[in-house]
Design a protein around this motif. Sequence first.
Motif, PDB file in Angstrom:
ATOM      1  N   MET A 195     -18.621  -1.611   6.824  1.00 18.99           N
ATOM      2  CA  MET A 195     -18.179  -0.231   6.751  1.00 18.99           C
ATOM      3  C   MET A 195     -17.907   0.388   8.131  1.00 18.99           C
ATOM      4  N   PRO A 196     -18.691   0.059   9.166  1.00 15.16           N
ATOM      5  CA  PRO A 196     -18.319   0.562  10.497  1.00 15.16           C
ATOM      6  C   PRO A 196     -16.890   0.194  10.898  1.00 15.16           C
ATOM      7  N   MET A 197     -16.419  -1.000  10.471  1.00 18.24           N
ATOM      8  CA  MET A 197     -15.062  -1.412  10.826  1.00 18.24           C
ATOM      9  C   MET A 197     -14.021  -0.536  10.138  1.00 18.24           C
ATOM     10  N   PHE A 198     -14.237  -0.185   8.866  1.00 15.64           N
ATOM     11  CA  PHE A 198     -13.301   0.689   8.167  1.00 15.64           C
ATOM     12  C   PHE A 198     -13.252   2.064   8.829  1.00 15.64           C
ATOM     13  N   ILE A 199     -14.419   2.569   9.221  1.00 16.88           N
ATOM     14  CA  ILE A 199     -14.463   3.868   9.902  1.00 16.88           C
ATOM     15  C   ILE A 199     -13.755   3.772  11.257  1.00 16.88           C
ATOM     16  N   PHE A 200     -13.976   2.677  11.960  1.00 16.99           N
ATOM     17  CA  PHE A 200     -13.322   2.426  13.250  1.00 16.99           C
ATOM     18  C   PHE A 200     -11.803   2.450  13.087  1.00 16.99           C
ATOM     19  N   ILE A 201     -11.293   1.776  12.069  1.00 17.34           N
ATOM     20  CA  ILE A 201      -9.844   1.729  11.826  1.00 17.34           C
ATOM     21  C   ILE A 201      -9.299   3.123  11.534  1.00 17.34           C
ATOM     22  N   SER A 202     -10.061   3.905  10.770  1.00 15.86           N
ATOM     23  CA  SER A 202      -9.637   5.275  10.465  1.00 15.86           C
ATOM     24  C   SER A 202      -9.567   6.115  11.733  1.00 15.86           C
ATOM     25  N   GLY A 203     -10.556   5.948  12.617  1.00 16.11           N
ATOM     26  CA  GLY A 203     -10.533   6.648  13.896  1.00 16.11           C
ATOM     27  C   GLY A 203      -9.373   6.195  14.764  1.00 16.11           C
ATOM     28  N   PHE A 204      -9.015   4.929  14.660  1.00 16.73           N
ATOM     29  CA  PHE A 204      -7.903   4.362  15.429  1.00 16.73           C
ATOM     30  C   PHE A 204      -6.598   5.106  15.125  1.00 16.73           C
TER      31      PHE A 204
ATOM     32  N   VAL B  61     -30.376  11.677   4.453  1.00 13.14           N
ATOM     33  CA  VAL B  61     -29.452  10.548   4.324  1.00 13.14           C
ATOM     34  C   VAL B  61     -28.042  10.981   4.704  1.00 13.14           C
ATOM     35  N   LEU B  62     -27.639  12.151   4.226  1.00 19.60           N
ATOM     36  CA  LEU B  62     -26.271  12.616   4.455  1.00 19.60           C
ATOM     37  C   LEU B  62     -25.976  12.821   5.938  1.00 19.60           C
ATOM     38  N   TRP B  63     -26.822  13.605   6.618  1.00 14.87           N
ATOM     39  CA  TRP B  63     -26.503  13.890   8.021  1.00 14.87           C
ATOM     40  C   TRP B  63     -26.694  12.661   8.901  1.00 14.87           C
ATOM     41  N   ALA B  64     -27.655  11.795   8.553  1.00 18.94           N
ATOM     42  CA  ALA B  64     -27.870  10.582   9.350  1.00 18.94           C
ATOM     43  C   ALA B  64     -26.681   9.631   9.219  1.00 18.94           C
ATOM     44  N   LYS B  65     -26.149   9.493   8.010  1.00 21.14           N
ATOM     45  CA  LYS B  65     -24.972   8.633   7.808  1.00 21.14           C
ATOM     46  C   LYS B  65     -23.766   9.164   8.570  1.00 21.14           C
ATOM     47  N   ILE B  66     -23.546  10.477   8.477  1.00 16.92           N
ATOM     48  CA  ILE B  66     -22.409  11.070   9.181  1.00 16.92           C
ATOM     49  C   ILE B  66     -22.560  10.872  10.687  1.00 16.92           C
ATOM     50  N   LEU B  67     -23.756  11.099  11.203  1.00 15.31           N
ATOM     51  CA  LEU B  67     -24.014  10.947  12.638  1.00 15.31           C
ATOM     52  C   LEU B  67     -23.784   9.503  13.083  1.00 15.31           C
ATOM     53  N   PHE B  68     -24.196   8.552  12.265  1.00 13.37           N
ATOM     54  CA  PHE B  68     -24.008   7.132  12.572  1.00 13.37           C
ATOM     55  C   PHE B  68     -22.525   6.766  12.618  1.00 13.37           C
ATOM     56  N   PHE B  69     -21.793   7.167  11.592  1.00 11.15           N
ATOM     57  CA  PHE B  69     -20.387   6.767  11.489  1.00 11.15           C
ATOM     58  C   PHE B  69     -19.473   7.542  12.432  1.00 11.15           C
ATOM     59  N   LEU B  70     -19.879   8.733  12.855  1.00  8.31           N
ATOM     60  CA  LEU B  70     -19.066   9.491  13.803  1.00  8.31           C
ATOM     61  C   LEU B  70     -18.791   8.695  15.069  1.00  8.31           C
ATOM     62  N   TYR B  71     -19.792   7.948  15.500  1.00 12.17           N
ATOM     63  CA  TYR B  71     -19.633   7.154  16.722  1.00 12.17           C
ATOM     64  C   TYR B  71     -18.514   6.131  16.561  1.00 12.17           C
ATOM     65  N   PHE B  72     -18.498   5.404  15.446  1.00 10.19           N
ATOM     66  CA  PHE B  72     -17.484   4.371  15.236  1.00 10.19           C
ATOM     67  C   PHE B  72     -16.095   4.985  15.060  1.00 10.19           C
ATOM     68  N   PHE B  73     -16.045   6.163  14.463  1.00 11.82           N
ATOM     69  CA  PHE B  73     -14.766   6.856  14.321  1.00 11.82           C
ATOM     70  C   PHE B  73     -14.211   7.211  15.702  1.00 11.82           C
ATOM     71  N   HIS B  74     -15.068   7.748  16.556  1.00 17.14           N
ATOM     72  CA  HIS B  74     -14.624   8.124  17.899  1.00 17.14           C
ATOM     73  C   HIS B  74     -14.284   6.901  18.739  1.00 17.14           C
ATOM     74  N   VAL B  75     -15.046   5.835  18.581  1.00 19.47           N
ATOM     75  CA  VAL B  75     -14.728   4.593  19.305  1.00 19.47           C
ATOM     76  C   VAL B  75     -13.339   4.101  18.918  1.00 19.47           C
ATOM     77  N   GLY B  76     -13.009   4.169  17.623  1.00 17.88           N
ATOM     78  CA  GLY B  76     -11.680   3.764  17.174  1.00 17.88           C
ATOM     79  C   GLY B  76     -10.595   4.606  17.816  1.00 17.88           C
ATOM     80  N   TYR B  77     -10.836   5.917  17.906  1.00 11.56           N
ATOM     81  CA  TYR B  77      -9.864   6.822  18.527  1.00 11.56           C
ATOM     82  C   TYR B  77      -9.679   6.490  20.013  1.00 11.56           C
ATOM     83  N   VAL B  78     -10.789   6.314  20.721  1.00 13.73           N
ATOM     84  CA  VAL B  78     -10.731   6.007  22.155  1.00 13.73           C
ATOM     85  C   VAL B  78     -10.137   4.611  22.385  1.00 13.73           C
ATOM     86  N   PHE B  79     -10.505   3.682  21.535  1.00 13.85           N
ATOM     87  CA  PHE B  79     -10.026   2.302  21.666  1.00 13.85           C
ATOM     88  C   PHE B  79      -8.500   2.251  21.635  1.00 13.85           C
TER      89      PHE B  79
END
Length: 329
Positions: free
Chosen positions: A1-10, A138-156
């Motif tokens: 799932m981090p990869m899907f979020i990463f692609i979305s951020g990309f 659970v909700l805020w922790a999941k969002i906080l976790f995935f936000l990083y991968f989304f931003h990494v995709g954008y920066v990448f």
Amino acid sequence: MPMFIFISGFFYTTNNLKDWKKYIWHKVQKLLLPFLGLNVLGVLITYIFYMIYGVKWNGIILQKTFLRDLFVYGTVVDIVSPGWFIVILFEVILTYTVIRLFLKNIWNDKIMLVVLGMGAVFSIYFSRTGQMVHPLNVLWAKILFFLYFFHVGYVFKKYSEKIKESQYLNYYLTVILLSIFINLGILKYYSLDDMRYVSLAFFSTFQTDNYLLPIITAMSGILFYWGICGIISPVFGNSKFVNYISSNTIYILSFHLLCFNLINLFLVELKGIKPLLFLESAWFVYDDGAVVRIIYMIGGVLGAILIKNGKEKCVCVLHYIKMRFNNVF
């Protein structure tokens, strides 16, 4: 799932911020409403299975917390529970856009990479403290976790094109080798059990107190597959079949479990599966070697594509009927 979020951020662009209301409404239409429709359909399908076969899957009896759990976990209805990714993606996009709007005058990609990275580490730490009993945690922790991968995709996306253009050490091969060396280094000090987490839907299955490890392993996996895709894209990138499958990932993600159970129905008759196993869990898979696993994989992909095609044909028929009706009256 981090990869899907990463692609979305990309594929996220700052143009989305110019008319952010329109952008958010677009995501409501493309992600949130289909997710809700998917779960309504899942309830109907589950009830049909219940009436015919007496299954005991989640989704037959709706609890008072149905809507809350739908937005927190996304797995309320077993048969379409893999679609939980859709709602967390919407929540991450919404949160990321709001943060960028709020910090638009001081936003810095590199600083936010550190800030959101620290947030992801903290979310893993918080999960390991046993605080995932409360749904809002659970909700805020999941969002906080995935936000990083989304931003990494954008920066990448911003910086990878510059690196690739320089042809420095054969870009994609370097990415693959880097990810392999990272994993070999990790395996020297950690076991596979330390790196394993079953599902991020409930955000409670991290197996290690090294709070950086899940992030490092996820990023190394993303880099590996990114490199592989970069190498094979000149061969398969123009394939209509490959592009059609990639453009319908959400359908495959949402409906592959339903397709697995349709295969189960066939195998119950053919192989004599114990009915109890099939009825108790929508996740039951008949494991009888590589051939059967390949059948599941092909059936999950092609079955979901057929569902997509069926939906498109129904839309065309309804559109045709509406046109004829308007012409008559």
